[in-house]
Design an enzyme around this catalytic site. Structure first.
Site, short mmCIF file in Angstrom:
data_model
loop_
_atom_site.label_atom_id
_atom_site.label_comp_id
_atom_site.label_asym_id
_atom_site.label_seq_id
_atom_site.Cartn_x
_atom_site.Cartn_y
_atom_site.Cartn_z
CG ASP A 107 -2.09 -0.96 1.06
OD1 ASP A 107 -2.22 -1.56 -0.02
OD2 ASP A 107 -2.86 -1.10 2.01
CE1 TYR A 326 -4.01 2.16 0.66
CE2 TYR A 326 -3.83 4.38 1.55
CZ TYR A 326 -3.53 3.04 1.61
OH TYR A 326 -2.73 2.56 2.62
#
Length: 773
Positions: A107, A326
Site C-alpha cells: 500500500d 485508497y
C-alpha cells in the site's frame, strides 16, 4: 530472460495486479507466476520488531534495574507460524537467480513502506527495488502505475519515518508498560499497558469520565409560550431575560420555579407585540471531500458504525469492489492531474438512479468549482476518497459497503454543487408586565417593562448541495444544548403586530454532564490532539499534530477496548475503572498529553518531507523513555489501590473483598467458603457496583454494558448469580436468548434487539423467583 518479482501487501491485491500484467499466471502456494512476473504477497505485517528477550535472556524477567531498554539496532522476527510459511515463500523468490528486480507493490503510504522494508531486510534482499505507487485499484490506474515505476530511493524518507514511528512506539510502549507493571503488580491483574499513542487517547476519554462523575446536576426552568396573530397564525416562543433592552444576557434559563411561575402568571392570557422581526440570508458551503477520519466520523454519527467497521467496509470497496479509491488517506483534496477524471466519474455514478440528477448537474457544468477541491500541496501520499471510474454494482455489495459507498458518492457530487441558501428569521415577542402601560412597546424592541420571548425560523430557499442528500433544514443546535430555541416553520408575521398568548407554561430541567465520547467525537479529538475543533478548514490546519494517523486510529480505539481500559455502551465509549486508575496514577505525566504525541506525529511528517532527521527524533525518544522510567519508578513505587469491601458473603457471612481477579471471602489467613465472583466475563471486567448488586440481590436489575461476543461485537445483558450442582457459584447471563442457548444480540448492527431485551420485564421476574428459591 529475467523476471520481475512483485510483492503486494495482500493476496487479493496480488490477484488484482495479475489482471493487468502479461499472462497467463499459474497459481502456486503463496504466489502467482507468469511469463515475465512473479507475484507474491506479505499478508499484512509478516515481520515485526523482536521482543526484549531476543536481545538478552535477562529481559524475560521484568525488573526495574534493566530499564530503559533501547536497542542500538532493532532485530526483526517473523510474526507467527502463519506468517513464517508465507515468509519462506517470499524469501525463496527473492533468492531466485532468474529474478532481475523487485517491485514494492505494498500500500502506498507509511505503513505499506514499513511492511516492505521489514520484509526485505529480514529476507536479506539484495536486488534493485522499484516502487509501484497506487491510489486506486482500477485496471487503468494499475496499468499507469506499472508504466511509471519509481526508484525506491525516492521513498527513503518515507521509510525513515515509518521505521522511526515503529521503533518509537516500541521504545516508549515497552519501557513504560514494564515500569508501570512492575510498580503496580499488587494493584492490577496483568500488564499495565502504556503507549505513546494509546495512553493520551485513553486520557481524553478518562478525563471526560471524571468530569461526568464529578458533575452535579442543577435544576433550572424554561418558560415556553404559544402566540397567535389574527387569522389563526400561531408560533412558539421561549422566554429570554431582558435587561435594559439587551436581550438574553442570561439566556432562557431561570434559576427558580417561583421566578418561572411568576412569568407564566404575568403573561397568561395577555396580548403581546412582535417587537423584532429580522430576516437574514445564510449561505452554507458543501462539506469537503472525505479523508478516512471524516468518513469514520460521519458513518458513526449516521449509522453507529465503529471506526474499525467503517475502515473495513471502505477497504472492501477499494480492494474487492474497485468502487472507491485508497481509503487510508489523510487528505481531503484532489490533485490537478485528476481534474479530467471528475466528469467521467460523475457520469459513471450517474448511471445509478439514486445519483442521476446530482451527477447530471456536475457533468453539465461548463466550469467546475475546483478552488475547495483541488490543491496539490495538500496531497502527500493519497488524495481524498472518491468513487473510481471502474464499473461496479452497488446493489451487489453488502449492507455496510453500500452505506459507505453511498456516503462517498454523495459527498463527491455535493462538493461541486452550489451553496445551500437559507432564510433565517428572528422574532421577539414582548408581553407587557401587568403594571406596565397597555400600549405596545417601542418598535426598537427594547422590551423594557415586558417579558421577551424569542422565536427562530429557518427556511431553505435554495437546496444547493443539500439537494444531493434530499435534505431540508437540519437542526443546527449544538449537541447537549436542548434549552436553545428550536428552528420552526413560521407563518407570515409583521413587526408591530399584536398577538394573543394562547398557551404558556414552565418546565423544570436539569443541567447535563458532558457527553461521553463516541467513535466519531473521539476520532475528532485525536485528529486535533484533543482540541475541540469542528470547522473543516481549521481541522485541516491541525492534522499534522494529531494523535496517530487515519490508518491507525481505529486500531488504537480497539486496542484500548482489548486491554479493558475502555468499553462500548451502544455508541458511547466508557472508561473502565482500570482505565481511570491508570490515568489517575499517571496524573499529569507527559505520556498522557495529546499535545506531546501530536508533536511527535508532526515530527514524523517532517521526516517524511526531509525537514527533520531520524537520528534526532530517535535520540529524543530514547531520552523521553529514560525520563519516563525514572518518573514512573518514583511515582508508583509505594502506590496501593485500596481494595473494595462488598459486605458479608451470602454463604458464610465473612467479608467479601476485592482482589486482582475477583471478589471473594477468602484471605491469606482464612480460605473462606469458596464463594467468588470472577471479574472477567465475556471480555469485560465486572466493576465493584455490579458485584455488590449480585451479592445483595442475586441479579442485576438493569442490563450491564460492555460485554463482547466471539464476533468481536459488543452487547449488554442482565446477570444472575447461580449455584451449580457441585455447590459452586457462577455469574451467568440472565436473558431469554441465553436461556435458550442462542448467541448474544449484536449491539452494533441491531440496537432494536438490544433495546427489546432491555425492556423484557419477564426476565427480572424469573430472576427474583430463582434467587428466592
Amino acid at each position: 530472460m529475467s523476471k520481475t518479482l512483485v510483492i503486494a501487501e495482500k493476496p487479493s491485491v496480488g490477484q488484482d495486479l495479475a489482471r493487468v500484467l502479461k499472462g497467463p499466471f499459474q497459481k502456486q502456494e503463496g504466489l502467482l507466476e507468469g511469463p515475465e512476473h512473479v507475484i507474491t504477497w506479505a499478508v499484512g505485517h509478516l515481520v515485526q520488531l523482536a521482543e526484549p528477550d531476543e536481545y538478552d535472556p535477562k529481559f524475560k524477567r521484568w525488573r526495574m534495574e534493566d530499564l530503559p531498554i533501547v536497542p542500538e539496532h532493532f532485530k526483526l522476527v517473523v510474526r507467527d507460524e502463519r506468517s513464517r510459511k508465507q515468509m519462506t515463500v517470499v524469501t525463496r523468490q527473492l533468492g531466485r537467480e532468474d529474478i532481475g528486480e523487485v517491485v514494492n507493490a505494498c500500500d502506498a503510504g507509511r505503513e505499506g513502506e514499513l511492511i516492505f522494508a521489514y520484509l526485505y531486510e529480514k529476507a536479506k534482499g539484495k536486488k534493485t527495488v522499484r516502487r509501484l505507487w497506487l491510489n486506486s485499484m482500477t485496471s487503468v490506474a494499475m496499468k499507469e502505475a506499472f508504466a511509471a515505476l519509481r526508484p525506491a530511493a525516492e521513498f527513503a524518507q518515507l521509510e525513515q519515518a515509518a521505521r522511526s514511528r515503529s521503533e518509537a512506539d516500541w521504545i516508549v510502549g515497552m519501557n513504560a508498560t514494564r515500569a508501570a507493571t512492575i510498580r503496580l503488580r499488587s494493584s492490577f491483574d496483568g500488564a499495565v499497558s502504556l503507549g505513546r499513542v494509546q495512553t493520551p487517547t485513553l486520557a481524553i476519554v478518562a478525563r471526560r469520565e471524571e468530569e461526568i462523575r464529578a458533575f452535579t446536576p442543577e435544576p433550572y426552568w424554561l418558560v415556553d409560550a404559544t402566540f397567535e396573530a389574527a387569522g389563526e397564525r400561531s408560533y412558539g416562543g421561549r422566554f429570554h431575560e431582558s435587561r435594559g433592552g439587551a436581550v438574553a444576557l442570561r439566556g432562557p434559563r431561570l434559576a427558580t420555579e417561583a421566578e418561572a411561575e411568576a412569568i407564566v402568571a404575568a403573561c397568561r392570557g395577555r396580548r403581546g407585540t412582535i417587537t423584532t422581526l429580522e430576516k437574514k440570508e445564510q449561505r452554507e458551503k458543501a462539506p469537503m471531500l472525505y479523508d478516512l477520519t471524516s468518513l469514520q466520523r460521519e458513518a458513526n454519527n449516521r449509522y453507529g458504525f465503529s471506526a474499525k467497521r467503517t475502515l473495513a467496509a471502505a477497504q472492501r470497496c477499494y480492494e474487492e469492489h474497485k468502487a472507491l479509491t485508497y481509503p487510508r488517506t489523510n487528505s481531503r483534496y484532489l490533485t490537478n492531474d485528476m481534474v479530467p477524471e471528475i466528469k467521467p466519474i460523475a457520469e459513471l455514478v450517474g448511471t445509478h438512479p439514486q445519483y442521476r440528477r446530482a451527477a447530471e448537474y456536475v457533468t453539465g457544468l461548463d466550469l467546475l468549482p475546483l478552488a475547495r477541491v483541488v490543491n496539490d500541496a495538500k496531497v502527500t501520499d493519497h488524495h481524498a476518497i472518491i468513487p473510481t471510474r471502474s464499473e461496479h454494482k452497488p446493489e451487489k455489495m453488502g449492507a455496510d459497503d453500500q452505506r459507505i459507498y453511498d456516503l462517498v458518492v454523495r459527498r463527491f457530487l455535493a462538493v461541486f454543487h452550489p451553496d445551500a441558501v437559507f432564510e433565517n428569521t428572528r422574532v421577539e415577542t414582548t408581553v407587557p408586565a401587568p403594571d406596565a402601560q397597555r400600549t405596545a412597546p417601542a418598535p426598537d424592541g427594547g422590551g423594557e417593562g415586558g417579558h421577551v420571548f424569542r422565536t427562530r425560523g429557518k427556511l431553505l430557499l435554495v437546496p444547493g448541495w443539500r439537494g444531493v442528500y434530499d435534505e431540508g433544514v437540519a437542526d443546527t443546535r449544538a449537541k447537549g444544548e436542548e434549552e436553545e430555541d428550536v428552528d420552526q416553520q413560521l407563518p407570515r408575521l409583521e413587526r408591530g403586530e399584536l398577538v394573543d398568548t394562547v398557551h404558556i407554561a414552565s418546565e423544570r430541567k436539569e443541567t447535563k454532564p458532558p457527553r461521553r465520547y463516541s467513535d466519531a467525537s473521539l476520532l475528532g479529538a485525536m485528529e486535533t490532539a484533543g482540541k475541540l475543533v469542528e470547522d473543516d478548514e481549521l481541522r485541516e490546519a491541525m492534522k499534522d499534530s494529531g494523535i496517530g494517523t487515519p490508518a491507525t486510529r481505529s486500531a488504537i480505539i480497539e486496542r484500548l477496548i482489548q486491554v479493558a481500559y475502555l468499553e462500548r455502551d451502544a455508541r458511547a465509549l466508557v472508561a473502565t475503572e482500570k482505565g481511570l486508575n491508570v490515568i489517575r496514577l499517571l496524573n499529569a505525566h507527559p505520556l498522557t498529553s495529546p499535545g506531546l504525541t501530536g508533536s511527535w506525529e508532526h515530527r514524523l511528517g517532517k521526516i517524511e518531507r526531509g525537514e527533520d532527521s531520524r537520528e534526532d527524533f530517535m535520540s529524543d525518544i530514547a531520552g523521553f523513555a529514560q525520563e519516563t522510567v525514572g518518573e514512573l519508578d518514583q511515582k508508583l513505587k509505594d502506590v496501593r489501590i485500596p481494595r473494595a469491601k462488598l459486605g458479608p458473603c451470602p454463604v458464610c457471612g465473612r467479608e467479601i473483598t476485592e482482589n486482582r481477579k475477583g471478589y471473594s471471602c477468602w484471605s491469606r489467613d482464612d480460605p473462606g467458603c469458596g464463594f467468588v465472583i470472577w471479574k472477567s466475563k465475556a471480555g469485560k471486567q465486572l466493576p465493584v457496583a455490579v458485584a455488590r448488586e449480585l451479592i445483595k440481590t442475586g441479579y442485576t436489575a438493569n442490563q450491564v454494558t460492555g460485554f463482547r461476543g466471539r464476533s468481536g461485537r459488543n452487547f449488554r445483558a442482565r446477570l444472575a448469580l447461580r449455584q451449580t450442582e457441585d455447590g459452586k457459584w457462577r455469574v451467568e447471563f440472565d436473558e431469554e436468548w441465553a436461556r435458550e442457548g442462542a448467541k448474544p444480540p449484536d449491539a452494533e448492527s441491531d440496537a432494536a434487539q438490544v433495546a427489546a431485551a432491555g425492556s423484557d420485564g419477564a426476565g427480572s421476574s424469573q430472576i427474583t423467583q430463582r434467587t428466592a428459591a
